[in-house]
Design a protein around this motif. Structure first.
Motif, PDB file in Angstrom:
ATOM      1  N   GLY A  99       0.785  -1.217   0.000  1.00  0.00           N
ATOM      2  CA  GLY A  99       0.000   0.000   0.000  1.00  0.00           C
ATOM      3  C   GLY A  99       0.818   1.267   0.000  1.00  0.00           C
ATOM      4  O   GLY A  99       0.364   2.307  -0.454  1.00  0.00           O
ATOM      5  N   LEU A 100       2.054   1.194   0.487  1.00  0.00           N
ATOM      6  CA  LEU A 100       2.866   2.391   0.575  1.00  0.00           C
ATOM      7  C   LEU A 100       3.135   3.003  -0.793  1.00  0.00           C
ATOM      8  O   LEU A 100       3.336   4.204  -0.912  1.00  0.00           O
ATOM      9  CB  LEU A 100       4.200   2.063   1.253  1.00  0.00           C
ATOM     10  CG  LEU A 100       5.221   3.199   1.298  1.00  0.00           C
ATOM     11  CD1 LEU A 100       4.656   4.382   2.080  1.00  0.00           C
ATOM     12  CD2 LEU A 100       6.507   2.715   1.900  1.00  0.00           C
ATOM     13  N   TYR A 101       3.107   2.212  -1.819  1.00  0.00           N
ATOM     14  CA  TYR A 101       3.552   2.717  -3.106  1.00  0.00           C
ATOM     15  C   TYR A 101       2.456   3.353  -3.944  1.00  0.00           C
ATOM     16  O   TYR A 101       2.684   3.754  -5.076  1.00  0.00           O
ATOM     17  CB  TYR A 101       4.269   1.605  -3.873  1.00  0.00           C
ATOM     18  CG  TYR A 101       5.548   1.230  -3.180  1.00  0.00           C
ATOM     19  CD1 TYR A 101       5.635   0.080  -2.419  1.00  0.00           C
ATOM     20  CD2 TYR A 101       6.654   2.066  -3.236  1.00  0.00           C
ATOM     21  CE1 TYR A 101       6.792  -0.237  -1.735  1.00  0.00           C
ATOM     22  CE2 TYR A 101       7.812   1.752  -2.565  1.00  0.00           C
ATOM     23  CZ  TYR A 101       7.877   0.602  -1.818  1.00  0.00           C
ATOM     24  OH  TYR A 101       9.017   0.291  -1.145  1.00  0.00           O
ATOM     25  N   GLY A 102       1.260   3.476  -3.392  1.00  0.00           N
ATOM     26  CA  GLY A 102       0.225   4.220  -4.086  1.00  0.00           C
ATOM     27  C   GLY A 102      -0.054   3.636  -5.454  1.00  0.00           C
ATOM     28  O   GLY A 102       0.085   2.445  -5.690  1.00  0.00           O
TER      29      GLY A 102
ATOM     30  N   TYR B  33      -1.900   4.829   4.830  1.00  0.00           N
ATOM     31  CA  TYR B  33      -0.899   5.519   4.008  1.00  0.00           C
ATOM     32  C   TYR B  33      -1.509   6.814   3.477  1.00  0.00           C
ATOM     33  O   TYR B  33      -2.688   6.857   3.128  1.00  0.00           O
ATOM     34  CB  TYR B  33      -0.476   4.633   2.834  1.00  0.00           C
ATOM     35  CG  TYR B  33      -0.057   3.240   3.237  1.00  0.00           C
ATOM     36  CD1 TYR B  33      -0.932   2.168   3.096  1.00  0.00           C
ATOM     37  CD2 TYR B  33       1.200   3.002   3.769  1.00  0.00           C
ATOM     38  CE1 TYR B  33      -0.562   0.890   3.473  1.00  0.00           C
ATOM     39  CE2 TYR B  33       1.583   1.726   4.146  1.00  0.00           C
ATOM     40  CZ  TYR B  33       0.692   0.674   3.998  1.00  0.00           C
ATOM     41  OH  TYR B  33       1.062  -0.594   4.376  1.00  0.00           O
ATOM     42  N   PHE B  35      -0.763  10.226   0.757  1.00  0.00           N
ATOM     43  CA  PHE B  35      -0.020  10.597  -0.445  1.00  0.00           C
ATOM     44  C   PHE B  35      -0.384  12.019  -0.864  1.00  0.00           C
ATOM     45  O   PHE B  35      -1.487  12.499  -0.615  1.00  0.00           O
ATOM     46  CB  PHE B  35      -0.383   9.659  -1.610  1.00  0.00           C
ATOM     47  CG  PHE B  35      -0.198   8.194  -1.317  1.00  0.00           C
ATOM     48  CD1 PHE B  35      -1.219   7.464  -0.733  1.00  0.00           C
ATOM     49  CD2 PHE B  35       0.980   7.552  -1.631  1.00  0.00           C
ATOM     50  CE1 PHE B  35      -1.068   6.114  -0.459  1.00  0.00           C
ATOM     51  CE2 PHE B  35       1.142   6.189  -1.363  1.00  0.00           C
ATOM     52  CZ  PHE B  35       0.119   5.476  -0.772  1.00  0.00           C
ATOM     53  N   ARG B  50       4.947  10.409  -0.009  1.00  0.00           N
ATOM     54  CA  ARG B  50       4.077   9.456   0.676  1.00  0.00           C
ATOM     55  C   ARG B  50       4.523   9.312   2.123  1.00  0.00           C
ATOM     56  O   ARG B  50       5.694   9.518   2.441  1.00  0.00           O
ATOM     57  CB  ARG B  50       4.080   8.112  -0.024  1.00  0.00           C
ATOM     58  CG  ARG B  50       5.473   7.548  -0.250  1.00  0.00           C
ATOM     59  CD  ARG B  50       5.444   6.362  -1.190  1.00  0.00           C
ATOM     60  NE  ARG B  50       6.785   6.069  -1.680  1.00  0.00           N
ATOM     61  CZ  ARG B  50       7.032   5.592  -2.893  1.00  0.00           C
ATOM     62  NH1 ARG B  50       6.037   5.366  -3.731  1.00  0.00           N
ATOM     63  NH2 ARG B  50       8.270   5.335  -3.261  1.00  0.00           N
TER      64      ARG B  50
END
Lengths: 114, 114
Positions: A99-102, B33, B35, B50
Motif C-alpha cells: 500500500g505504501l507505493y500508491g 498511508y 499521499f 508518501r
C-alpha cells in the motif's frame, strides 16, 4: 518499464455511440483502477480489479458503463450508449500489493461526447 | 468510510517562496498511508510524496516535505523554494492497508507567480 498505457489519448464521439477505453497496467501490478475526473465531481473511482477480478464496482454510474479485465495485462472500460454527461477524463491506474507505493497512473483519456 | 478534505481550492505563491497546502482526513484506522499527487496541465498524475501512518518522522523529497499530525488527522504539504514548474493541481489521498483504493481530496490549484 513504460508505465501504465492508456489509449486513446483523446476521443470525440457522438451521443449514442459506443466508446471503448483501453489500459495496459504495469507488469507485476495486481490491482487496476478506473477513475473519472470532472470539474464538478473531482476524481471518482469507478471500479477496481484485484488479480483480474472486479472487487468494487459501486462507482460505476449506471448500466451503460462496463469494465473487463480478461488478463493481467489488459483492461477495457466501455460506455454504451454514450451521453454528453459522460464527457470527462478517464484515468487508469495500477498498483502492487504494498500500500505504501500508491498508484501509478496512465496519461488519461479525454472523452468528449457531442 | 474514509474522507479526505482539502479546504483550499486555490493557492498562489511567489517564485522562490514557501507554500503549504492543507489536507485533513477522517478515519478510524490506526495504520494507513497518505499521499500527495501533482497534476500539471499535461494532466498526468504524478506521485510527489508518501507517508506511512505508523512512522512519526515526516517524509521529505527534495523541496517537498510533509507535516503529518496523526492525532489531528492532518497531512499538509510544504513546497520550499517554489518553482514555476510546481504550478499544478495537488491532490491529497488516503489508502487503507486493508483496501486497495485511494480516496482523494478535491484538490488545490497552486499558481506560482514569477
Amino acid at each position: 518499464d513504460a508505465g501504465v498505457i492508456q489509449s486513446p489519448r483523446h476521443e470525440v464521439t457522438e451521443m449514442g455511440q459506443e466508446v471503448t477505453l483501453r489500459c495496459k497496467p504495469i507488469s507485476g501490478h495486481n490491482s487496476l483502477f478506473w477513475y473519472r475526473q470532472t470539474m464538478m465531481r473531482g476524481l471518482e473511482l469507478l471500479i477496481y480489479f484485484n488479480n483480474n477480478v472486479p472487487i468494487d464496482d459501486s462507482g460505476m454510474p449506471e448500466d451503460r458503463f462496463s469494465a473487463k479485465m480478461p488478463n493481467a495485462s489488459f483492461s477495457t472500460l466501455k460506455i454504451q450508449p454514450s451521453e454528453p454527461r459522460d464527457s470527462a477524463v478517464y484515468f487508469c491506474a495500477s498498483s502492487g500489493t504494498r500500500g505504501l507505493y500508491g498508484y501509478t497512473f496512465g496519461s488519461g483519456t479525454r472523452l468528449t461526447v457531442v | 468510510a474514509q474522507t479526505v478534505t482539502q479546504s483550499q481550492p486555490e493557492m498562489s505563491v511567489q517564485e522562490a517562496e514557501t507554500v503549504t497546502l492543507s489536507c485533513t482526513y477522517d478515519t478510524s484506522e490506526s495504520d494507513y498511508y497518505l499521499f500527495w499527487y501533482k497534476q500539471p496541465p499535461s494532466r498526468q498524475m504524478i506521485l510527489v510524496i508518501r507517508q506511512e501512518a505508523y512512522k512519526q518522522q515526516n517524509a521529505t523529497e527534495n523541496r517537498f516535505s510533509v507535516n503529518f499530525q496523526k492525532a489531528a488527522k492532518s497531512f499538509s504539504l510544504k513546497i520550499s523554494d517554489s518553482q514555476l514548474g510546481d504550478a499544478a493541481m495537488y491532490f491529497c489521498a488516503y489508502r487503507s492497508p486493508r483496501a486497495q483504493k485511494l480516496v482523494f481530496g478535491q484538490g488545490t490549484r497552486l499558481t506560482i507567480n514569477p
